[in-house]
Design a protein around this motif. Structure first.
Motif, PDB file in Angstrom:
ATOM      1  N   GLN A 213     103.214 -55.772  82.754  1.00 37.49           N
ATOM      2  CA  GLN A 213     103.435 -55.330  81.385  1.00 37.49           C
ATOM      3  C   GLN A 213     102.179 -54.660  80.837  1.00 37.49           C
ATOM      4  N   ALA A 214     102.357 -53.483  80.254  1.00 39.28           N
ATOM      5  CA  ALA A 214     101.222 -52.728  79.729  1.00 39.28           C
ATOM      6  C   ALA A 214     100.654 -53.412  78.483  1.00 39.28           C
ATOM      7  N   ASN A 215      99.339 -53.476  78.413  1.00 34.23           N
ATOM      8  CA  ASN A 215      98.656 -54.059  77.260  1.00 34.23           C
ATOM      9  C   ASN A 215      97.388 -53.247  76.994  1.00 34.23           C
ATOM     10  N   PRO A 216      97.552 -52.043  76.399  1.00 37.17           N
ATOM     11  CA  PRO A 216      96.388 -51.161  76.201  1.00 37.17           C
ATOM     12  C   PRO A 216      95.339 -51.804  75.305  1.00 37.17           C
ATOM     13  N   ALA A 217      94.099 -51.509  75.609  1.00 36.88           N
ATOM     14  CA  ALA A 217      92.995 -52.026  74.805  1.00 36.88           C
ATOM     15  C   ALA A 217      92.886 -51.236  73.502  1.00 36.88           C
ATOM     16  N   ILE A 218      92.456 -51.913  72.450  1.00 41.68           N
ATOM     17  CA  ILE A 218      92.261 -51.251  71.159  1.00 41.68           C
ATOM     18  C   ILE A 218      91.007 -50.384  71.240  1.00 41.68           C
ATOM     19  N   PRO A 219      91.075 -49.117  70.832  1.00 37.73           N
ATOM     20  CA  PRO A 219      89.895 -48.244  70.903  1.00 37.73           C
ATOM     21  C   PRO A 219      88.735 -48.806  70.089  1.00 37.73           C
ATOM     22  N   THR A 220      87.537 -48.559  70.546  1.00 48.05           N
ATOM     23  CA  THR A 220      86.349 -49.084  69.871  1.00 48.05           C
ATOM     24  C   THR A 220      86.147 -48.466  68.491  1.00 48.05           C
ATOM     25  N   TRP A 221      86.667 -47.272  68.266  1.00 51.04           N
ATOM     26  CA  TRP A 221      86.487 -46.581  66.991  1.00 51.04           C
ATOM     27  C   TRP A 221      87.581 -46.912  65.986  1.00 51.04           C
ATOM     28  N   PHE A 222      88.572 -47.694  66.380  1.00 48.34           N
ATOM     29  CA  PHE A 222      89.758 -47.886  65.543  1.00 48.34           C
ATOM     30  C   PHE A 222      89.432 -48.608  64.234  1.00 48.34           C
ATOM     31  N   ALA A 223      88.585 -49.623  64.283  1.00 50.80           N
ATOM     32  CA  ALA A 223      88.252 -50.377  63.070  1.00 50.80           C
ATOM     33  C   ALA A 223      87.567 -49.487  62.041  1.00 50.80           C
ATOM     34  N   GLU A 224      86.659 -48.629  62.499  1.00 45.24           N
ATOM     35  CA  GLU A 224      85.970 -47.727  61.571  1.00 45.24           C
ATOM     36  C   GLU A 224      86.940 -46.717  60.967  1.00 45.24           C
ATOM     37  N   ALA A 225      87.902 -46.254  61.761  1.00 48.58           N
ATOM     38  CA  ALA A 225      88.904 -45.322  61.237  1.00 48.58           C
ATOM     39  C   ALA A 225      89.767 -45.984  60.166  1.00 48.58           C
ATOM     40  N   LEU A 226      90.119 -47.255  60.357  1.00 47.83           N
ATOM     41  CA  LEU A 226      90.896 -47.972  59.347  1.00 47.83           C
ATOM     42  C   LEU A 226      90.096 -48.143  58.059  1.00 47.83           C
ATOM     43  N   LEU A 227      88.818 -48.475  58.187  1.00 51.08           N
ATOM     44  CA  LEU A 227      87.976 -48.627  57.000  1.00 51.08           C
ATOM     45  C   LEU A 227      87.850 -47.309  56.242  1.00 51.08           C
ATOM     46  N   LEU A 228      87.709 -46.211  56.974  1.00 46.75           N
ATOM     47  CA  LEU A 228      87.605 -44.902  56.328  1.00 46.75           C
ATOM     48  C   LEU A 228      88.901 -44.550  55.605  1.00 46.75           C
ATOM     49  N   GLY A 229      90.041 -44.848  56.225  1.00 46.37           N
ATOM     50  CA  GLY A 229      91.317 -44.585  55.574  1.00 46.37           C
ATOM     51  C   GLY A 229      91.503 -45.412  54.315  1.00 46.37           C
ATOM     52  N   GLN A 230      91.117 -46.685  54.357  1.00 48.70           N
ATOM     53  CA  GLN A 230      91.212 -47.537  53.178  1.00 48.70           C
ATOM     54  C   GLN A 230      90.257 -47.070  52.081  1.00 48.70           C
ATOM     55  N   TYR A 231      89.092 -46.563  52.470  1.00 52.76           N
ATOM     56  CA  TYR A 231      88.136 -46.051  51.481  1.00 52.76           C
ATOM     57  C   TYR A 231      88.717 -44.849  50.744  1.00 52.76           C
ATOM     58  N   TRP A 232      89.353 -43.949  51.476  1.00 51.43           N
ATOM     59  CA  TRP A 232      89.977 -42.783  50.848  1.00 51.43           C
ATOM     60  C   TRP A 232      91.043 -43.216  49.848  1.00 51.43           C
ATOM     61  N   GLN A 233      91.808 -44.212  50.205  1.00 47.09           N
ATOM     62  CA  GLN A 233      92.873 -44.670  49.314  1.00 47.09           C
ATOM     63  C   GLN A 233      92.305 -45.392  48.101  1.00 47.09           C
ATOM     64  N   HIS A 234      91.267 -46.191  48.304  1.00 45.47           N
ATOM     65  CA  HIS A 234      90.679 -46.965  47.215  1.00 45.47           C
ATOM     66  C   HIS A 234      89.969 -46.065  46.203  1.00 45.47           C
ATOM     67  N   CYS A 235      89.307 -45.006  46.665  1.00 50.36           N
ATOM     68  CA  CYS A 235      88.546 -44.117  45.782  1.00 50.36           C
ATOM     69  C   CYS A 235      89.399 -43.016  45.157  1.00 50.36           C
ATOM     70  N   GLY A 236      90.658 -42.951  45.495  1.00 45.28           N
ATOM     71  CA  GLY A 236      91.519 -41.922  44.930  1.00 45.28           C
ATOM     72  C   GLY A 236      91.470 -40.594  45.656  1.00 45.28           C
ATOM     73  N   LEU A 237      90.757 -40.528  46.777  1.00 43.13           N
ATOM     74  CA  LEU A 237      90.673 -39.268  47.517  1.00 43.13           C
ATOM     75  C   LEU A 237      92.016 -38.888  48.132  1.00 43.13           C
ATOM     76  N   LEU A 238      92.784 -39.882  48.541  1.00 43.32           N
ATOM     77  CA  LEU A 238      94.090 -39.591  49.136  1.00 43.32           C
ATOM     78  C   LEU A 238      95.011 -38.935  48.114  1.00 43.32           C
ATOM     79  N   GLU A 239      95.026 -39.453  46.908  1.00 41.69           N
ATOM     80  CA  GLU A 239      95.876 -38.865  45.863  1.00 41.69           C
ATOM     81  C   GLU A 239      95.433 -37.449  45.524  1.00 41.69           C
ATOM     82  N   ARG A 240      94.131 -37.231  45.444  1.00 43.64           N
ATOM     83  CA  ARG A 240      93.623 -35.886  45.168  1.00 43.64           C
ATOM     84  C   ARG A 240      93.919 -34.937  46.322  1.00 43.64           C
ATOM     85  N   LEU A 241      93.868 -35.446  47.543  1.00 45.26           N
ATOM     86  CA  LEU A 241      94.208 -34.626  48.702  1.00 45.26           C
ATOM     87  C   LEU A 241      95.654 -34.165  48.633  1.00 45.26           C
ATOM     88  N   GLN A 242      96.556 -35.061  48.287  1.00 47.93           N
ATOM     89  CA  GLN A 242      97.973 -34.717  48.222  1.00 47.93           C
ATOM     90  C   GLN A 242      98.281 -33.748  47.088  1.00 47.93           C
TER      91      GLN A 242
END
Length: 262
Positions: free
Chosen positions: A20-49
Motif C-alpha cells: 500500500q502506497a504511503n507517500p511521505a509529506i514534503p518537507t516544505w508543506f508545513a511552511e506552505a500551509l503557514l504562508l496560506g494561513q497568513y494570507w487569509q489572516h491578513c486579508g491578502l486572499l480577499e484583496r487578491l480575489q
C-alpha cells in the motif's frame, strides 16, 4: 491487486512491509500551509480575489487564487522544476487547497495554460498587492542601515539586472502537421546575450533590501531591457519603502550586471 504484507523479526525488532502506497509529506508543506494561513489572516486572499483578474476564454472551475497558492507553495519548496514540485504535491494537494477553502487543485498543464493567459495588467495588479503587503506588515527598524562618521544613516539596496539566454532548435515543419510554435516566443526576443550562448534573451531586474534580504520588486521583459526605465522604476519602489522610516535615511543603490554596464 491484493495487498501483500511481509513481516519479519530482526534483532528483536518486528518489521512489517506492505504494498500500500504511503507517500511521505514534503518537507516544505508545513511552511506552505503557514504562508496560506497568513494570507487569509491578513486579508491578502480577499484583496487578491477582488483586485487581480485574468481574462480567459474558458475559466472552468479554477480561480486566480488557486494558481497563486500553487506558485507560493512552489516558491517555498525551493525545488528547481515544476515537474518535481507536482510530483511531491500529489499526496498533499487536497490539504493545501483546503487552506483557502478550495476543493480542486490545478494540474501542471492547467497551470501552464493559465500562465500563458496572464497579461501585463494582471501582473501589475499582483505586483502592487505584494508591495502593499510588504509596506503594511513590515515596519522599518529605526536603526536599520549603516552609519558613517558624520552620523548619517544609509540604507543599502541591490538592483540587479540579469540576462538569460535561450537556445533555439530548428523547427521542422511539414504540410501534414500543424505549424510549430516555440514555447518561449512571448517570453524571449533576439538580443545581445553577451558571453552567453543563445539566439534569444530575456532580462530580469530585481530589487533587494541588503540588510533584511526583503525582495521589493521584480521586473522582466523579453529581449534586452530598457535599463534607464528599469532603474527609474526601481528608484520609485525604493522611495516608497524609505518613506515609511521614522528617522532620516538616505538610500544607497548597488547596481550589478546589466544596469551597471549601462
Amino acid at each position: 491487486m491484493s495487498e501483500k504484507n511481509v513481516s519479519l523479526t530482526v534483532a528483536g525488532l518486528e518489521v512489517t512491509t506492505t504494498e500500500q502506497a504511503n507517500p511521505a509529506i514534503p518537507t516544505w508543506f508545513a511552511e506552505a500551509l503557514l504562508l496560506g494561513q497568513y494570507w487569509q489572516h491578513c486579508g491578502l486572499l480577499e484583496r487578491l480575489q477582488q483586485q487581480v483578474h485574468v481574462n480567459r476564454g474558458r475559466v472552468g472551475k479554477y480561480e486566480v487564487c488557486d494558481f497563486v497558492l500553487l506558485l507560493l507553495a512552489y516558491a517555498v519548496s525551493g525545488l528547481t522544476s515544476l515537474e518535481a514540485f507536482f510530483e511531491q504535491l500529489s499526496s498533499v494537494a487536497s490539504v493545501l487547497m483546503s487552506v483557502w477553502g478550495r476543493q480542486h487543485c490545478p494540474v501542471a498543464s492547467t497551470l501552464s495554460r493559465f500562465l500563458a493567459d496572464v497579461d501585463n495588467d494582471a501582473v501589475e495588479a499582483l505586483r502592487e498587492l505584494f508591495e502593499s503587503a510588504l509596506l503594511e506588515h513590515s515596519p522599518i527598524d529605526p536603526e536599520l542601515g549603516v552609519t558613517d562618521r558624520s552620523g548619517k544613516r544609509w540604507m543599502v539596496f541591490d538592483v540587479d539586472g540579469t540576462t538569460k539566454a535561450v537556445r533555439h532548435r530548428v523547427l521542422l515543419t511539414q504540410n501534414t502537421h500543424p505549424v510549430l510554435k516555440r514555447r518561449s516566443r512571448n517570453a524571449c526576443k533576439p538580443g545581445y546575450a553577451g558571453r552567453k550562448r543563445g539566439e534569444a534573451v530575456r532580462t530580469r531586474t530585481t530589487i533587494e533590501q541588503a540588510h533584511t534580504r526583503e525582495w521589493l520588486g521584480n521586473f522582466a521583459e523579453a529581449g534586452n531591457c530598457n535599463s534607464k526605465e528599469d532603474l527609474k522604476r526601481s528608484c520609485t519602489v525604493i522611495q516608497r519603502y524609505c518613506a515609511r522610516s521614522t528617522s532620516p535615511v538616505t538610500a544607497l543603490l548597488r547596481l550589478e550586471d546589466v544596469l551597471k554596464d549601462n
